[in-house]
Design an enzyme around this catalytic site. Structure first.
Site, mmCIF file in Angstrom:
data_model
loop_
_atom_site.group_PDB
_atom_site.id
_atom_site.type_symbol
_atom_site.label_atom_id
_atom_site.label_comp_id
_atom_site.label_asym_id
_atom_site.label_seq_id
_atom_site.Cartn_x
_atom_site.Cartn_y
_atom_site.Cartn_z
ATOM 1 C CG ASP A 44 3.988 -1.433 -0.863
ATOM 2 O OD1 ASP A 44 4.960 -0.842 -1.378
ATOM 3 O OD2 ASP A 44 3.465 -2.431 -1.377
ATOM 4 C CB SER A 45 7.581 -1.274 3.719
ATOM 5 O OG SER A 45 7.176 -2.632 3.770
ATOM 6 N N GLY A 46 7.453 -2.480 0.620
ATOM 7 C CA GLY A 46 8.096 -3.436 -0.279
ATOM 8 C C GLY A 46 8.172 -4.838 0.301
ATOM 9 N N GLY A 47 8.023 -4.958 1.603
ATOM 10 C CA GLY A 47 8.175 -6.260 2.249
ATOM 11 C C GLY A 47 7.147 -7.280 1.811
ATOM 12 C CG PHE A 48 2.327 -8.010 1.100
ATOM 13 C CD1 PHE A 48 1.858 -8.804 2.126
ATOM 14 C CD2 PHE A 48 1.717 -8.104 -0.147
ATOM 15 C CE1 PHE A 48 0.797 -9.687 1.926
ATOM 16 C CE2 PHE A 48 0.658 -8.978 -0.350
ATOM 17 C CZ PHE A 48 0.207 -9.768 0.683
ATOM 18 C CG ASP A 107 4.688 -5.275 7.543
ATOM 19 O OD1 ASP A 107 5.170 -4.979 6.430
ATOM 20 O OD2 ASP A 107 3.532 -5.673 7.698
ATOM 21 C CD GLN A 146 1.842 -8.055 10.034
ATOM 22 O OE1 GLN A 146 1.058 -9.002 10.163
ATOM 23 N NE2 GLN A 146 2.014 -7.447 8.853
ATOM 24 N N GLY A 182 -1.353 -8.092 7.871
ATOM 25 C CA GLY A 182 -1.469 -9.517 8.162
ATOM 26 C C GLY A 182 -2.866 -10.077 8.084
ATOM 27 C CG ASP A 233 -3.999 -1.507 -0.243
ATOM 28 O OD1 ASP A 233 -3.892 -1.665 0.985
ATOM 29 O OD2 ASP A 233 -3.510 -2.287 -1.080
ATOM 30 C CB CYS A 236 -23.077 2.142 -12.901
ATOM 31 S SG CYS A 236 -21.444 2.911 -12.841
ATOM 32 C CB CYS A 244 -19.053 5.047 -14.371
ATOM 33 S SG CYS A 244 -18.997 3.628 -15.482
ATOM 34 C CB CYS A 292 -22.642 2.398 -16.858
ATOM 35 S SG CYS A 292 -21.797 1.007 -16.080
ATOM 36 C CG HIS A 300 -18.207 -0.535 -14.170
ATOM 37 N ND1 HIS A 300 -19.389 0.139 -13.950
ATOM 38 C CD2 HIS A 300 -18.288 -1.693 -13.444
ATOM 39 C CE1 HIS A 300 -20.165 -0.582 -13.155
ATOM 40 N NE2 HIS A 300 -19.525 -1.696 -12.837
HETATM 41 ZN ZN LIG Z 1 -20.317 1.932 -14.613
#
Ligand SMILES: [Zn+2]
Length: 451
Positions: free
Chosen positions: A91-95, A145, A266, A293, A343, A381, A383, A386, A412
């Protein structure tokens, strides 16, 4: 940046595609785990690979302050520094700056801010944000931004949206210069106007043919990806301030930057501002487009409506990234509205707070009812957490403050998110996404909080 849309759902705006980065192909729609400081907290890189992560997000603000982009540049970039041969988006760092209440101030030139670590003063301009991200060497980098919260006055929204547009243009000009191109903006030179004009058309801007991109040659996540040898700085030698763009052709059109620049739309929940912002950002022209935004306090219905409204304003052939969203239900709903990339800190942060995502809804594992529960976190699940550990054991780890608790919970939760995205992609590919969406809406995939 090549982006192949391989399937479109006939009944929604969902699409499945392949995003070709300098560090491999990313299947979309994709969820990016957040690796704030060059690490997804609690997960070793081999764990992420095991989970099938091939694109993760790192935060420029945090890496800039510690260990510093200059340190990471000495390692040849973030891929080498953190031992991650797959794709990275920064990311740009602004947030982050604006999230640190009282530590940041916005001006026409950029953000003035103080470090949350030691109070030192810093300045981040649109150009500087690109420069820092180029030093980090991410595959996808973002323009600076200004993201404002909800609710904001129309005047505040309008000012921030216009500023974001001016900053996007400055970021693009700087990025072009760093990659060996003239900026192409505001210059009327007939000798160069042809390729400068083409810069404004995202799909044709780089003039990349399929065969040129074919050199990446990676068609699935199981293929081996070989990184070039890291650059080892000799003592006392200052590295070039910017990565070598290594043009493949003497013509500007044929150069492929290592770090592709995405623009951000935005406008909050104001449709007129969203439209103006999208037109301006698309006119500047980027390799991909983000919807910023949102998920800043607005009602969920507005998040979905504006995400879909904005996605419809963006070029169909370019990747669309919805920043900072969200829950598993959000992912499904926004894929249906044409979003390709997501994300969110939710799966990892919630995991550290003992909140698990399961096919039956959220599970707060610290609850006493799980103390003697031999069942896995999620009965369906697959994974490895689990398959091996019980709810009772993981609850014990949390209660005892053992670090393994957060590690297993994070594994998980990330598996749940990535598996949700896998199911989404499969459903789109099979022409069955609408049914998947209906099922998710009925609560089968997201559910209600379970304690
Ligand atoms: Zn799991």
């Amino acid at each position: 940046m090549r982006f192949d849309i391989e399937a479109r759902d006939p009944n929604t705006r969902a699409r499945a595609g392949l995003l070709h980065t300098a560090h491999g192909i990313v299947e979309t729609p994709a969820f990016m785990p957040v690796g704030t400081a060059g690490t997804v907290k609690g997960m070793a890189q081999e764990h992420l690979e095991e989970l099938g992560v091939n694109l993760l997000l790192a935060n420029t603000y945090h890496l800039y302050l510690r260990p510093s982009h200059e340190t990471i540049r000495q390692y040849g970039g973030l891929h080498h520094f953190m031992g991650w041969p797959h794709a990275i988006l920064t990311d740009s760092g602004g947030f982050q700056i604006m999230s640190l209440k009282g530590l940041g101030q916005v001006t026409e030139d950029g953000f003035h801010f103080r470090s949350h670590l030691d109070g030192s003063s810093h300045f981040l301009s649109p150009e500087r944000a690109v420069e820092v991200q180029l030093a980090l060497g991410a595959d996808i980098i973002m323009t600076l931004d200004e993201c404002v919260g909800f609710p904001s006055s129309h005047e505040t929204l309008r000012r921030a949206t216009k500023l974001t547009g001016r900053w996007a243009r400055r970021a693009k000009e700087f990025w072009l210069r760093q990659n060996g191109w003239d900026s192409g903006f505001g210059v009327r030179d007939s000798a160069t106007s042809d390729w400068r004009d083409s810069l404004k058309t995202p799909n044709s801007r780089l003039g990349i043919s399929d065969s040129q991109c074919g050199e990446f040659g990676i068609r699935d996540s199981g293929s081996e990806i070989i990184l070039p040898e890291p650059r080892v700085p000799s003592p006392g030698t200052r590295q070039s301030s910017l990565p070598n763009p290594e043009p493949r052709s003497p013509t500007p059109e044929a150069r492929t930057p290592k770090s592709e620049l995405f623009g951000i739309v935005q406008g909050g929940t104001d449709r007129d501002l969203r439209r103006e912002s999208a037109e301006e950002i698309c006119d500047i022209g980027f390799e991909g487009y983000a919807v910023g935004g949102l998920s800043v306090g607005e009602p969920k219905s507005e998040t979905y409506d504006i995400a879909g409204f904005t996605a419809d304003l963006l070029p169909a052939g370019r990747p669309r990234y919805l920043m900072g969203v969200g829950t598993p239900a959000d992912l499904v709903e926004c894929v249906a509205r044409g979003i390709d990339l997501f994300d969110c800190v939710m799966p990892t942060r919630n995991a550290r707070n003992a909140c698990l995502f399961t096919s039956e809804g959220k599970l707060v594992i610290k609850n006493a009812r799980y103390a003697r529960d031999p069942a896995p976190l999620d009965p369906v699940c697959r994974c490895r957490v689990c398959r091996r550990y019980s709810r009772g054991y993981i609850r014990h780890l949390f209660v005892a403050g053992e670090m393994l608790a957060a590690i297993l919970a994070t594994y998980h939760n990330l598996h749940f998110y990535l598996d949700t995205m896998r199911q989404i992609r499969q459903a789109i590919g099979a022409g069955d996404f609408e049914r998947f969406l209906s099922k998710a809406r009925a609560g089968a995939s997201s559910g209600t909080p379970r304690t």
